[in-house]
Design an enzyme around this catalytic site. Structure first.
Site, PDB file in Angstrom:
ATOM      1  N   GLU A  27      22.800  24.970  12.269  1.00 51.17           N
ATOM      2  CA  GLU A  27      22.054  25.832  12.742  1.00 51.17           C
ATOM      3  C   GLU A  27      23.127  27.251  12.809  1.00 51.17           C
ATOM      4  O   GLU A  27      23.939  27.119  13.412  1.00 51.17           O
ATOM      5  CB  GLU A  27      21.331  25.522  13.959  1.00 51.17           C
ATOM      6  N   ASN A  72      16.058  26.401  16.890  1.00 48.76           N
ATOM      7  CA  ASN A  72      15.412  27.560  17.539  1.00 48.76           C
ATOM      8  C   ASN A  72      15.926  29.058  17.151  1.00 48.76           C
ATOM      9  O   ASN A  72      15.018  29.875  17.224  1.00 48.76           O
ATOM     10  CB  ASN A  72      16.144  27.400  18.938  1.00 48.76           C
ATOM     11  N   ASN A 172       9.698  25.578  13.827  1.00 52.67           N
ATOM     12  CA  ASN A 172      10.606  24.798  14.568  1.00 52.67           C
ATOM     13  C   ASN A 172      10.264  24.563  15.975  1.00 52.67           C
ATOM     14  O   ASN A 172       9.943  25.552  16.718  1.00 52.67           O
ATOM     15  CB  ASN A 172      12.144  25.113  14.809  1.00 52.67           C
ATOM     16  N   GLU A 173       9.840  23.345  16.381  1.00 49.99           N
ATOM     17  CA  GLU A 173       9.483  22.931  17.781  1.00 49.99           C
ATOM     18  C   GLU A 173       8.564  23.873  18.431  1.00 49.99           C
ATOM     19  O   GLU A 173       8.729  24.489  19.371  1.00 49.99           O
ATOM     20  CB  GLU A 173      10.735  23.071  18.617  1.00 49.99           C
ATOM     21  N   TYR A 244      16.545  13.775  21.442  1.00 46.47           N
ATOM     22  CA  TYR A 244      18.183  13.654  21.820  1.00 46.47           C
ATOM     23  C   TYR A 244      17.725  12.630  23.219  1.00 46.47           C
ATOM     24  O   TYR A 244      16.970  12.896  23.833  1.00 46.47           O
ATOM     25  CB  TYR A 244      18.550  14.805  22.219  1.00 46.47           C
ATOM     26  N   GLU A 291      15.632  16.118  13.911  1.00 44.08           N
ATOM     27  CA  GLU A 291      16.628  16.183  14.766  1.00 44.08           C
ATOM     28  C   GLU A 291      16.753  14.878  15.770  1.00 44.08           C
ATOM     29  O   GLU A 291      15.555  14.788  16.281  1.00 44.08           O
ATOM     30  CB  GLU A 291      16.310  17.490  15.886  1.00 44.08           C
ATOM     31  N   GLN A 345      23.825  17.874  15.319  1.00 45.72           N
ATOM     32  CA  GLN A 345      23.847  18.680  14.100  1.00 45.72           C
ATOM     33  C   GLN A 345      25.219  18.197  13.530  1.00 45.72           C
ATOM     34  O   GLN A 345      25.735  17.160  13.737  1.00 45.72           O
ATOM     35  CB  GLN A 345      24.057  20.114  14.455  1.00 45.72           C
TER      36      GLN A 345
END
Ligand code: AHR
Length: 500
Positions: A27, A72, A172-173, A244, A291, A345
């Site tokens: 990212e 993000n 994304n999200e 996560y 992720e 990542q």
């Protein structure tokens, strides 16, 4: 000492592993790009400014696909800022990470980097501030051969051949309040569907990933997933999962992250199957766990409006590597449904590879389980039937002390069994029963363990946490080995090749 048995039978097939299970993520965040993969002044930089020392490690990890450019970040990103002559590219405020983005790397450079690193790009489009048409323009720029405004611009920018990016994430999200221009499930579902129509018109072979809920702890989960899929079931090929884990002062809970990840995958699959039934579809929705990692989110600090600040630079310990190994087993055990996954990542930002600006590169503790599973977790994933002691966790109830997964590589005639022993006080006498394989030989037992759960690799002591191997002995069945308490284990066997 606990006693455990694990049956691995070649008829207990989960699925062929799609190598994209071992994907990762870069990212525009912190030092992932700048002084991570790209640092023109570095002694190891190539003519395009890519660090070859980092490329070497990415190749060693065997990462087949890398998600880009966010995260993000993507929800406020204008992809056209990152194309064309570098000196004309705008410096912009990145709202997501409150940083300054120089745009010296964009989609063209990233595709070039992927080729050098032996990987493929997975593109994400902006569905926050971005529109469906801007996403279409990006696809036209990347994948349309020639003869239109955007494809000809790509050619003028030095890329005659299309980038042919085959996997596209639709935002994304988007249920996260932290996302630039987050949306309700209804609004996102419609926007994602209309974007998907454009993208598939331009490139019918493209595979599309719609956003699942940002995390299972979101109040919108799993209703979000149902609503989004009701709008997009026809166009989407995957729904995304993100998760996560961090050690919140309870090691049992942390070590049992693999069990929580398992429940998460089952729930999203169930939501997708409900929509399948409701829409009378024949298609089974695949899952993209794009992720996943250990991330000490609560300890993060920000450096407002800096360029490539050193943020989210978690340093991983042996304990983190154990948890990480357990999660890899869960992904393998669901690889019939989770066809792709991205370790989030890859470099510097919550990553297995860590660089010094202008200096060295380091393999973090999590580097090793990833490398091992990426190398040996290919071929056919087999169900493991494992008897195991249970561990009591406050958060997830009773979970097995041993988390296992296995693969059979028919081409080279090998079987690999991966095992996390999460028991805090007991070693395990672990017997592998390869009943259906006929003659088998044990090749290697690799172990990650140690007296200090919180030991980490540093530039001064880079080999503190890494696997060591035990001699496999004479190697005839039954194969019984000792799994030390709190250890990550990779057991490799040679068996007859297919057809012999
Ligand atoms: O990987 C770090 C961030 O975590 C990503 O930008 C976002 O998608 C997630 O919340």
């Amino acid at each position: 000492m606990n006693k455990a048995k694990c049956i691995v039978d070649k008829d207990y097939v989960i699925a062929e592993v799609d190598p994209r299970l071992y994907g990762s993520f870069i990212e525009h965040l912190g030092r992932a790009v700048y002084s991570g993969i790209y640092e023109p002044d570095h002694p190891a930089a190539d003519e395009q400014g890519f660090r070859q020392d980092v490329i070497g490690l990415v190749k060693e990890l065997g990462v087949p696909i890398v998600r880009y450019p966010g995260g993000n970040f993507v929800s406020g990103y204008n992809w056209t800022d990152g194309i064309g002559p570098k000196h004309l590219r705008p410096r912009r405020l990145d709202y997501a990470w409150q940083s300054v983005e120089s745009n010296q790397v964009g989609i063209d450079e990233f595709v070039d980097w992927c080729k050098k690193a032996g990987t493929k790009p997975m593109a994400a489009v902006n569905l926050g501030t971005g529109t469906p048409q801007e996403a279409g323009y990006m696809m036209e720029y990347c994948n349309y051969p020639a003869g239109t405004y955007w494809s000809d611009l790509r050619i003028r920018n030095g890329h005659k051949d299309p980038h042919n990016i085959k996997v596209w994430c639709l935002g994304n999200e988007m249920d996260g309040p932290w996302q630039t221009c987050s949306l309700s499930a209804e609004d996102y579902g419609k926007k994602a569907r209309e974007t998907a129509k454009i993208l598939k018109w331009i490139d019918p072979a493209a595979e599309l990933v719609v956003c699942g809920s940002a995390s299972p702890w979101m109040p919108s989960y799993p209703e979000w997933d149902r609503v989004v899929l009701e709008h997009t079931y026809e166009q989407a090929d995957y729904i995304s999962l993100h998760r996560y884990y961090e050690n919140e002062e309870n090691i049992e809970n942390f070590l049992a992250s693999f069990a929580d990840m398992d429940a998460f995958i089952r729930t999203v699959a169930a939501a997708a199957d409900y929509v399948k039934a409701k829409t009378r579809s024949k298609k089974v929705m695949k899952l993209s766990f794009d992720e996943w990692n250990v991330w000490y989110i609560k300890k993060q600090t920000r450096v407002p409006w800096a360029e490539a600040p050193a943020i989210l630079e978690d340093q991983y310990s042996l304990l983190d590597a154990l948890v990480f190994g357990g999660m890899l087993c869960t992904l393998l055990n669901h690889c019939d449904r989770v066809r792709m996954a991205c370790l989030a990542q890859l470099v510097n930002v919550i990553a297995p590879i860590f660089t010094e600006k202008g200096g060295r590169v380091l393999k973090q503790a999590t580097y090793y389980p990833f490398q091992q599973v990426s190398a040996y977790g290919r071929g056919t994933a087999l169900k493991t039937l494992t008897t195991s002691e249970k561990v009591e966790t406050g958060l997830y109830g009773e979970v097995p002390a041993l988390q296992t997964a296995a693969t059979y590589n028919e081409t080279d005639g090998s079987v690999t069994v991966f095992v996390l022993n999460s028991h805090r006080t007991e070693n395990s006498e672990f017997t592998v029963d390869l009943r259906s394989f006929g003659h088998a030989t044990m090749l290697e037992h690799s172990i990650m363990d140690g007296p200090d759960l919180f030991a980490q690799n540093t530039f001064e002591a880079p080999f503190t946490v890494m696997p060591h191997t035990r001699p496999a002995g004479e190697g005839a069945a039954p194969f019984t080995v000792k799994l030390p308490k709190l250890s990550w284990n990779v057991l490799r066997f040679s068996v007859a090749k297919a057809g012999l």
